[in-house]
Scaffold this motif. Sequence first.
Motif, PDB file in Angstrom:
ATOM      1  N   HIS A 193       0.830  -1.205   0.000  1.00  7.20           N
ATOM      2  CA  HIS A 193       0.000   0.000   0.000  1.00  7.20           C
ATOM      3  C   HIS A 193       0.867   1.259   0.000  1.00  7.20           C
ATOM      4  CE1 HIS A 193      -3.531   2.428   0.598  1.00  7.20           C
ATOM      5  NE2 HIS A 193      -3.012   2.966   1.687  1.00  7.20           N
ATOM      6  N   SER A 194       1.964   1.224   0.747  1.00  8.35           N
ATOM      7  CA  SER A 194       2.845   2.399   0.790  1.00  8.35           C
ATOM      8  C   SER A 194       3.535   2.628  -0.554  1.00  8.35           C
ATOM      9  CB  SER A 194       3.869   2.254   1.904  1.00  8.35           C
ATOM     10  OG  SER A 194       4.679   1.127   1.678  1.00  8.35           O
ATOM     11  N   LEU A 195       3.827   1.564  -1.295  1.00 10.60           N
ATOM     12  CA  LEU A 195       4.411   1.724  -2.630  1.00 10.60           C
ATOM     13  C   LEU A 195       3.429   2.379  -3.590  1.00 10.60           C
ATOM     14  CD1 LEU A 195       6.402  -1.605  -3.157  1.00 10.60           C
ATOM     15  CD2 LEU A 195       7.314   0.684  -2.780  1.00 10.60           C
ATOM     16  N   ILE A 196       2.173   2.008  -3.465  1.00  7.33           N
ATOM     17  CA  ILE A 196       1.152   2.626  -4.312  1.00  7.33           C
ATOM     18  C   ILE A 196       1.009   4.099  -3.982  1.00  7.33           C
ATOM     19  CG2 ILE A 196      -1.325   2.653  -4.837  1.00  7.33           C
ATOM     20  CD1 ILE A 196      -1.266  -0.423  -4.474  1.00  7.33           C
ATOM     21  N   GLU A 197       1.028   4.425  -2.691  1.00  6.95           N
ATOM     22  CA  GLU A 197       0.966   5.834  -2.286  1.00  6.95           C
ATOM     23  C   GLU A 197       2.177   6.601  -2.783  1.00  6.95           C
ATOM     24  OE1 GLU A 197       0.454   6.148   1.906  1.00  6.95           O
ATOM     25  OE2 GLU A 197      -1.568   5.303   1.863  1.00  6.95           O
ATOM     26  N   LEU A 198       3.347   5.980  -2.713  1.00  5.74           N
ATOM     27  CA  LEU A 198       4.563   6.624  -3.214  1.00  5.74           C
ATOM     28  C   LEU A 198       4.451   6.877  -4.706  1.00  5.74           C
ATOM     29  CD1 LEU A 198       7.477   7.584  -2.662  1.00  5.74           C
ATOM     30  CD2 LEU A 198       8.206   5.258  -3.194  1.00  5.74           C
ATOM     31  N   TRP A 199       3.996   5.879  -5.450  1.00  2.57           N
ATOM     32  CA  TRP A 199       3.843   6.037  -6.893  1.00  2.57           C
ATOM     33  C   TRP A 199       2.832   7.139  -7.216  1.00  2.57           C
ATOM     34  CZ3 TRP A 199       5.932   5.774 -11.309  1.00  2.57           C
ATOM     35  CH2 TRP A 199       5.165   5.862 -12.472  1.00  2.57           C
ATOM     36  N   GLU A 200       1.740   7.205  -6.469  1.00  2.00           N
ATOM     37  CA  GLU A 200       0.740   8.240  -6.709  1.00  2.00           C
ATOM     38  C   GLU A 200       1.295   9.627  -6.411  1.00  2.00           C
ATOM     39  OE1 GLU A 200      -2.695   7.102  -4.458  1.00  2.00           O
ATOM     40  OE2 GLU A 200      -3.268   5.554  -5.916  1.00  2.00           O
ATOM     41  N   SER A 201       2.107   9.751  -5.373  1.00  2.00           N
ATOM     42  CA  SER A 201       2.685  11.063  -5.068  1.00  2.00           C
ATOM     43  C   SER A 201       3.693  11.474  -6.147  1.00  2.00           C
ATOM     44  CB  SER A 201       3.324  11.067  -3.684  1.00  2.00           C
ATOM     45  OG  SER A 201       4.434  10.204  -3.646  1.00  2.00           O
ATOM     46  N   VAL A 202       4.451  10.522  -6.672  1.00  2.00           N
ATOM     47  CA  VAL A 202       5.376  10.832  -7.768  1.00  2.00           C
ATOM     48  C   VAL A 202       4.587  11.236  -9.005  1.00  2.00           C
ATOM     49  CG1 VAL A 202       7.059   9.807  -9.361  1.00  2.00           C
ATOM     50  CG2 VAL A 202       7.288   9.428  -6.908  1.00  2.00           C
TER      51      VAL A 202
END
Length: 174
Positions: free
Chosen positions: A2-11
Amino acid sequence: MHSLIELWESVRDFIATGGSVLYIVAFVLFAMWVLIIERFWFVTRDYPVLRSKIVAEWNARTDTTSWYAHKIRDAWVSEASAKLTQRMNVINTLIAVCPMVGLLGTVTGMIAVFEIMALQGTGNPRLMAAGISMATIPTMAGMVACLSGVFVASKLEGKIKSAIHELADSLPHH
Protein backbone atom coordinates in the motif's frame (compact mmCIF):
# COMPACT_ATOMS: atom_id res chain seq x y z
CA MET A 1 2.44 -2.75 -0.92
CA HIS A 2 0.00 0.00 0.00
CA SER A 3 2.85 2.40 0.79
CA LEU A 4 4.41 1.72 -2.63
CA ILE A 5 1.15 2.63 -4.31
CA GLU A 6 0.97 5.83 -2.29
CA LEU A 7 4.56 6.62 -3.21
CA TRP A 8 3.84 6.04 -6.89
CA GLU A 9 0.74 8.24 -6.71
CA SER A 10 2.68 11.06 -5.07
CA VAL A 11 5.38 10.83 -7.77
CA ARG A 12 2.70 10.83 -10.46
CA ASP A 13 1.05 13.90 -8.88
CA PHE A 14 4.43 15.63 -8.67
CA ILE A 15 5.07 14.99 -12.37
CA ALA A 16 1.56 16.14 -13.26
CA THR A 17 2.13 19.37 -11.33
CA GLY A 18 5.59 19.97 -12.81
CA GLY A 19 4.85 19.04 -16.38
CA SER A 20 6.32 16.61 -18.85
CA VAL A 21 9.80 18.14 -18.60
CA LEU A 22 10.16 16.22 -15.34
CA TYR A 23 10.35 13.03 -17.41
CA ILE A 24 13.46 14.44 -19.07
CA VAL A 25 14.92 15.40 -15.68
CA ALA A 26 14.20 11.88 -14.43
CA PHE A 27 15.85 10.32 -17.48
CA VAL A 28 18.99 12.48 -17.11
CA LEU A 29 19.09 11.75 -13.38
CA PHE A 30 18.71 8.01 -13.97
CA ALA A 31 21.46 7.95 -16.61
CA MET A 32 23.77 10.00 -14.38
CA TRP A 33 23.29 7.69 -11.39
CA VAL A 34 23.72 4.53 -13.45
CA LEU A 35 27.08 5.86 -14.66
CA ILE A 36 28.11 7.00 -11.17
CA ILE A 37 27.29 3.60 -9.69
CA GLU A 38 29.18 1.88 -12.50
CA ARG A 39 32.26 4.03 -11.85
CA PHE A 40 32.12 3.32 -8.11
CA TRP A 41 31.81 -0.38 -8.91
CA PHE A 42 34.85 -0.19 -11.18
CA VAL A 43 36.94 1.76 -8.66
CA THR A 44 36.10 -0.53 -5.74
CA ARG A 45 35.80 -3.94 -7.44
CA ASP A 46 37.46 -4.12 -10.85
CA TYR A 47 40.31 -1.65 -10.50
CA PRO A 48 42.05 -3.37 -7.55
CA VAL A 49 42.42 -6.50 -9.73
CA LEU A 50 43.88 -4.40 -12.55
CA ARG A 51 46.18 -2.60 -10.13
CA SER A 52 47.47 -5.88 -8.67
CA LYS A 53 48.16 -7.17 -12.17
CA ILE A 54 50.11 -4.03 -13.14
CA VAL A 55 52.14 -4.07 -9.91
CA ALA A 56 52.90 -7.79 -10.33
CA GLU A 57 54.06 -7.23 -13.92
CA TRP A 58 56.26 -4.33 -12.82
CA ASN A 59 57.79 -6.31 -9.97
CA ALA A 60 58.44 -9.24 -12.31
CA ARG A 61 60.53 -7.03 -14.60
CA THR A 62 64.27 -7.29 -14.26
CA ASP A 63 64.84 -3.84 -15.72
CA THR A 64 63.09 -1.05 -13.84
CA THR A 65 65.68 1.68 -14.19
CA SER A 66 66.23 2.26 -17.91
CA TRP A 67 64.57 4.91 -20.01
CA TYR A 68 62.59 2.16 -21.74
CA ALA A 69 61.36 0.81 -18.39
CA HIS A 70 60.26 4.31 -17.33
CA LYS A 71 58.23 4.66 -20.54
CA ILE A 72 56.57 1.30 -19.95
CA ARG A 73 55.73 2.37 -16.39
CA ASP A 74 54.31 5.67 -17.62
CA ALA A 75 52.24 3.84 -20.25
CA TRP A 76 50.79 1.44 -17.66
CA VAL A 77 49.92 4.29 -15.30
CA SER A 78 48.38 6.19 -18.20
CA GLU A 79 46.28 3.21 -19.30
CA ALA A 80 45.04 2.66 -15.76
CA SER A 81 44.27 6.36 -15.46
CA ALA A 82 42.28 6.26 -18.70
CA LYS A 83 40.27 3.30 -17.44
CA LEU A 84 39.62 5.01 -14.11
CA THR A 85 38.50 8.31 -15.62
CA GLN A 86 36.41 6.68 -18.33
CA ARG A 87 32.87 8.11 -18.44
CA MET A 88 33.66 10.90 -15.96
CA ASN A 89 33.20 13.53 -18.69
CA VAL A 90 29.76 12.08 -19.46
CA ILE A 91 28.85 12.15 -15.76
CA ASN A 92 29.98 15.77 -15.42
CA THR A 93 28.06 16.70 -18.57
CA LEU A 94 24.88 15.09 -17.24
CA ILE A 95 25.37 16.98 -13.97
CA ALA A 96 25.63 20.24 -15.92
CA VAL A 97 22.59 19.36 -18.05
CA CYS A 98 20.26 18.87 -15.06
CA PRO A 99 19.75 22.59 -14.28
CA MET A 100 19.41 23.36 -17.98
CA VAL A 101 16.59 20.84 -18.33
CA GLY A 102 15.01 22.37 -15.24
CA LEU A 103 15.19 25.78 -16.89
CA LEU A 104 13.51 24.28 -19.95
CA GLY A 105 10.66 23.38 -17.60
CA THR A 106 10.59 26.97 -16.38
CA VAL A 107 10.25 28.26 -19.92
CA THR A 108 7.48 25.80 -20.81
CA GLY A 109 5.65 26.60 -17.57
CA MET A 110 5.86 30.34 -18.20
CA ILE A 111 4.57 29.82 -21.73
CA ALA A 112 1.60 28.01 -20.19
CA VAL A 113 1.02 30.95 -17.82
CA PHE A 114 1.10 33.42 -20.70
CA GLU A 115 -1.30 31.28 -22.74
CA ILE A 116 -3.71 31.18 -19.79
CA MET A 117 -3.40 34.93 -19.36
CA ALA A 118 -4.05 35.45 -23.08
CA LEU A 119 -7.13 33.22 -23.07
CA GLN A 120 -8.63 33.88 -19.64
CA GLY A 121 -7.15 37.23 -18.67
CA THR A 122 -5.45 37.90 -15.36
CA GLY A 123 -8.63 37.49 -13.32
CA ASN A 124 -8.21 33.77 -12.54
CA PRO A 125 -5.31 33.29 -10.13
CA ARG A 126 -5.87 29.52 -9.82
CA LEU A 127 -5.15 28.94 -13.48
CA MET A 128 -2.05 31.12 -13.28
CA ALA A 129 -0.85 29.28 -10.14
CA ALA A 130 -0.92 25.95 -11.96
CA GLY A 131 1.29 27.37 -14.70
CA ILE A 132 3.64 28.97 -12.20
CA SER A 133 4.11 25.70 -10.32
CA MET A 134 4.68 24.01 -13.68
CA ALA A 135 7.42 26.61 -14.13
CA THR A 136 9.10 26.28 -10.74
CA ILE A 137 8.93 22.55 -9.97
CA PRO A 138 11.16 21.46 -12.91
CA THR A 139 13.74 24.06 -11.93
CA MET A 140 13.79 22.74 -8.38
CA ALA A 141 13.98 19.13 -9.60
CA GLY A 142 16.83 19.95 -11.97
CA MET A 143 18.79 21.69 -9.21
CA VAL A 144 18.25 18.84 -6.73
CA ALA A 145 19.37 16.33 -9.36
CA CYS A 146 22.43 18.45 -10.11
CA LEU A 147 23.39 18.83 -6.46
CA SER A 148 23.11 15.11 -5.79
CA GLY A 149 25.43 14.43 -8.71
CA VAL A 150 27.94 17.17 -7.84
CA PHE A 151 28.53 15.85 -4.35
CA VAL A 152 28.95 12.20 -5.33
CA ALA A 153 30.97 12.95 -8.47
CA SER A 154 33.44 15.03 -6.47
CA LYS A 155 33.90 12.12 -4.04
CA LEU A 156 34.37 9.78 -7.00
CA GLU A 157 36.93 12.06 -8.64
CA GLY A 158 38.85 12.19 -5.36
CA LYS A 159 38.91 8.39 -5.18
CA ILE A 160 40.10 8.21 -8.78
CA LYS A 161 42.91 10.74 -8.26
CA SER A 162 44.15 8.96 -5.15
CA ALA A 163 44.00 5.59 -6.96
CA ILE A 164 46.13 6.96 -9.80
CA HIS A 165 48.69 8.39 -7.36
CA GLU A 166 48.79 5.15 -5.35
CA LEU A 167 49.43 3.15 -8.51
CA ALA A 168 52.23 5.47 -9.58
CA ASP A 169 53.75 5.27 -6.09
CA SER A 170 53.58 1.47 -6.04
CA LEU A 171 55.66 1.23 -9.23
CA PRO A 172 59.04 2.43 -7.96
CA HIS A 173 61.45 3.81 -10.53
CA HIS A 174 64.94 3.80 -9.12
